[in-house]
Motif scaffolding. Sequence first.
Motif, PDB file in Angstrom:
ATOM      1  N   LYS A 159      20.210  56.410  55.258  1.00 55.46           N
ATOM      2  CA  LYS A 159      19.607  55.413  54.361  1.00 55.46           C
ATOM      3  C   LYS A 159      19.831  54.000  54.888  1.00 55.46           C
ATOM      4  CE  LYS A 159      21.481  56.809  50.389  1.00 55.46           C
ATOM      5  NZ  LYS A 159      21.705  56.865  48.919  1.00 55.46           N
ATOM      6  N   LEU A 163      16.929  51.272  56.246  1.00 55.48           N
ATOM      7  CA  LEU A 163      16.788  49.912  55.690  1.00 55.48           C
ATOM      8  C   LEU A 163      16.887  48.860  56.782  1.00 55.48           C
ATOM      9  CD1 LEU A 163      18.917  50.361  52.454  1.00 55.48           C
ATOM     10  CD2 LEU A 163      16.465  49.931  52.542  1.00 55.48           C
ATOM     11  N   ASN A 168      10.013  51.068  55.006  1.00 53.33           N
ATOM     12  CA  ASN A 168       9.729  50.804  53.589  1.00 53.33           C
ATOM     13  C   ASN A 168       9.886  52.054  52.730  1.00 53.33           C
ATOM     14  OD1 ASN A 168       9.038  48.087  54.104  1.00 53.33           O
ATOM     15  ND2 ASN A 168       6.989  48.710  54.743  1.00 53.33           N
ATOM     16  N   ASN A 170      11.465  53.939  49.584  1.00 58.86           N
ATOM     17  CA  ASN A 170      12.060  53.621  48.287  1.00 58.86           C
ATOM     18  C   ASN A 170      13.257  54.542  48.070  1.00 58.86           C
ATOM     19  OD1 ASN A 170      12.685  52.939  45.679  1.00 58.86           O
ATOM     20  ND2 ASN A 170      10.551  52.823  45.018  1.00 58.86           N
ATOM     21  N   SER A 172      16.177  54.087  46.385  1.00 58.77           N
ATOM     22  CA  SER A 172      16.751  54.185  45.043  1.00 58.77           C
ATOM     23  C   SER A 172      15.926  55.096  44.136  1.00 58.77           C
ATOM     24  CB  SER A 172      16.846  52.788  44.420  1.00 58.77           C
ATOM     25  OG  SER A 172      15.564  52.179  44.376  1.00 58.77           O
ATOM     26  N   VAL A 193      24.519  50.696  53.079  1.00 57.91           N
ATOM     27  CA  VAL A 193      23.279  50.788  52.305  1.00 57.91           C
ATOM     28  C   VAL A 193      23.068  49.525  51.479  1.00 57.91           C
ATOM     29  CG1 VAL A 193      22.090  52.056  50.469  1.00 57.91           C
ATOM     30  CG2 VAL A 193      23.343  53.298  52.232  1.00 57.91           C
ATOM     31  N   LEU A 194      24.133  49.024  50.870  1.00 56.16           N
ATOM     32  CA  LEU A 194      24.038  47.790  50.066  1.00 56.16           C
ATOM     33  C   LEU A 194      23.683  46.590  50.937  1.00 56.16           C
ATOM     34  CD1 LEU A 194      27.102  48.306  47.700  1.00 56.16           C
ATOM     35  CD2 LEU A 194      24.686  48.367  47.058  1.00 56.16           C
ATOM     36  N   GLY A 196      21.796  46.746  53.612  1.00 56.98           N
ATOM     37  CA  GLY A 196      20.369  46.895  53.841  1.00 56.98           C
ATOM     38  C   GLY A 196      19.536  46.487  52.641  1.00 56.98           C
ATOM     39  N   GLN A 197      20.102  46.610  51.431  1.00 58.49           N
ATOM     40  CA  GLN A 197      19.421  46.205  50.206  1.00 58.49           C
ATOM     41  C   GLN A 197      19.707  44.747  49.831  1.00 58.49           C
ATOM     42  OE1 GLN A 197      20.982  49.251  47.596  1.00 58.49           O
ATOM     43  NE2 GLN A 197      19.235  50.607  47.961  1.00 58.49           N
ATOM     44  N   LYS A 198      20.399  44.012  50.703  1.00 58.26           N
ATOM     45  CA  LYS A 198      20.699  42.582  50.531  1.00 58.26           C
ATOM     46  C   LYS A 198      21.674  42.310  49.380  1.00 58.26           C
ATOM     47  CE  LYS A 198      17.573  41.961  53.697  1.00 58.26           C
ATOM     48  NZ  LYS A 198      17.984  41.791  55.112  1.00 58.26           N
ATOM     49  N   ASP A 199      22.422  43.313  48.951  1.00 63.60           N
ATOM     50  CA  ASP A 199      23.434  43.105  47.909  1.00 63.60           C
ATOM     51  C   ASP A 199      24.781  42.875  48.603  1.00 63.60           C
ATOM     52  OD1 ASP A 199      24.939  42.997  45.644  1.00 63.60           O
ATOM     53  OD2 ASP A 199      24.126  44.821  44.745  1.00 63.60           O
TER      54      ASP A 199
END
Length: 688
Positions: A159, A163, A168, A170, A172, A193-194, A196-199
């Motif tokens: 995952k 990212l 692209n 999805n 989540s 993973v976070l 990659g999700q910008k968190d």
Amino acid sequence: MATQESSNNETIITQLFGDVERLVNQEEYSKALRSIDKILQLNPTDNDSLYCKVITYVRLEKYQNALDLINKKFSNEDQLIFEKAYCLYRLNRLKEVTELLSKYHSKGNHDFGTRHLEAQVSYKLEEYDNALKVYYGLIQESNKNDDNNNILTNFNAVKAAALFSGNNINISKNYAVTDSLSTYELVYNAACVLIGQKDLNKAEKLLLSAIKICKKSLSEEDYSEQEVEQELSTINVQLAYVYQLQGRISEAIEIYQSVLKLKSTDITVSAIASNNLVAANKDTELFDSARKIKVARSNVLETKLFRFQRRTIASNEALLLLYMHKYSTCQEAVRKLLQIYPENDDLYLILASTSYHQKKPTKTIQDLQEFVKSNSLSLSINFALIQLQILQSNPTTALSTLENYLLLIKDDSEKYKPGYVGLLVWLYEQVGKSEKAVQTLEKAGNFWKSGVTSDESTSILKQTAAFKLKTGRYQEAAKDYEQLVKNDPLNSHALAGLIIAYSHYDISLAEKYERSLPDINNIINTINIDVESLEKIVPGVKKSYIKKPDTKSSEDPSKLTSNKNKKKKKRKPLLPKNYDQNAQPDPERWLPKYERSTYKAKGKRKQQLSKGPQGAAVAGGGGGTTGSANIFGKSNVSSSTSSENIVASTTVQQEQPQQQPPSKPTPSKSKGSSDKNKKKKKKGGNKW
């Protein structure tokens, strides 16, 4: 006799198998291999010992030896299929693994091990869709297996890689899995993973937690300090990357440098740390960055890094050449990289930047226009071209470029983004097409009016209202501002815009809404505005020109006011001792004594003055007939000549071009005699 010999052999083989089991448990694989060879000497066709030898080769990482043994001794293609596929995987022969497993699965064989290997091969081939699909299916069956943590760890790694590569997917929605986060590997991959999700904030917390779990678990398992540092280096580099994305550059650089100092650091981790350090330093420490990037570009890493990682490192190397002003080398390197990574827009921008850095903006625009033809949907190339066209004062061509780009976008939610709309409206305004600007804003506003107020619709409505107010359409602007105030009554900016719009055609409504504005004193106290310093700021004047107030806060204010009233004492002028106020001062008092009109030379001084200083001319002209200027310096002027006449006669004339060569001046006798006197003085040893 033969029966007794065979029984003895069986006894020896049994003992040797016991030795093999004991040595394998002790991880003494080389010794175990020698015991297996003894068994095969006694029984060359024993399948159990052959299988043990294959597994021992794998444990010793002798994958080619294991593969050769499988192909030689196990003729059935379905025998040891997992071991054969695993050896091919470790030898990086990934296509052969894919063909072997697909053929095996086509026969209806779907055992857990080969499916796990299939997912891992897809991950290495960067086929993330298939890898996620297989891993997700394995997780649903993980209750039946003890390998749950391992599957979850690899699943999170896929995952994260998807990212980072820009896929692209999805994640989540399609692959939502609750992780137990019981091991540091799981925590680390969940943090990736976070990222990659910008968190980034959550990722930072998980990475710090992974460091603690790693230290604790490895120390309990009696790992050496060097092994612990090696395992922690991976987590630390990822933590430094998070700091770098957060703008905490100094902290990131410190971690990268500490990791690179470790001798036990894995070569892959060193490469990523070196590349990230180069990116953090940007256009500083260029020679050190050049050494670091060579580490990251090692050929050994070709099979260890993903394609997107190799592409990033290669782009950074080209960018470093640009920073070092090696333009021709940079261009050559980028053209080679474009053959490998044609999808990388950054390479096109670097190639165009080489011309721009050489102060060739026209060539840069031409290059970008060529790139746009083959990359028409590239956001970065199109907007780089638009920016340059604006900088070259060509808003018309910039508008044409933007319009062509937006025509290619089929998705209206992308086309009517507030950023695109704002730039389009501004360009319409620059070329004098206000009507087109209003139409664009209305189209965007109508699109985003979907019954539910969204951030995009609010942003577009603000732009529309501000533009109408600016262009004098006050009633239309008032309607838009009314909508904004209705959506958010506490929006002071919208309220102020509404009052300004009303003030141009309905003062009563403007006064009505004026009462709703917040008190200015409350705003000043809230944001701590220093009104006095604000009033002293003069538009267009640098801060250095503004006189700063006295910062001596310890002084009493009453003393400060009293000091202002005190007059500064004037310094008394310095006068000569025999100064006579009534006497007329000498007009030649500023000249040296020997240059004054009243000066009379005596003795040797008189002879020197008759000669004149080097470069000076006697009254009446120089030695030539070219109209040379008369320069009156230390010339022998009679004492009866007044100072005013001397000043009047020192007008310098412009030298005319020579018509004939000047005649040689006759040497002066006084010059020769003075030279002779000088020689005599040197001979006598007198000091001048």
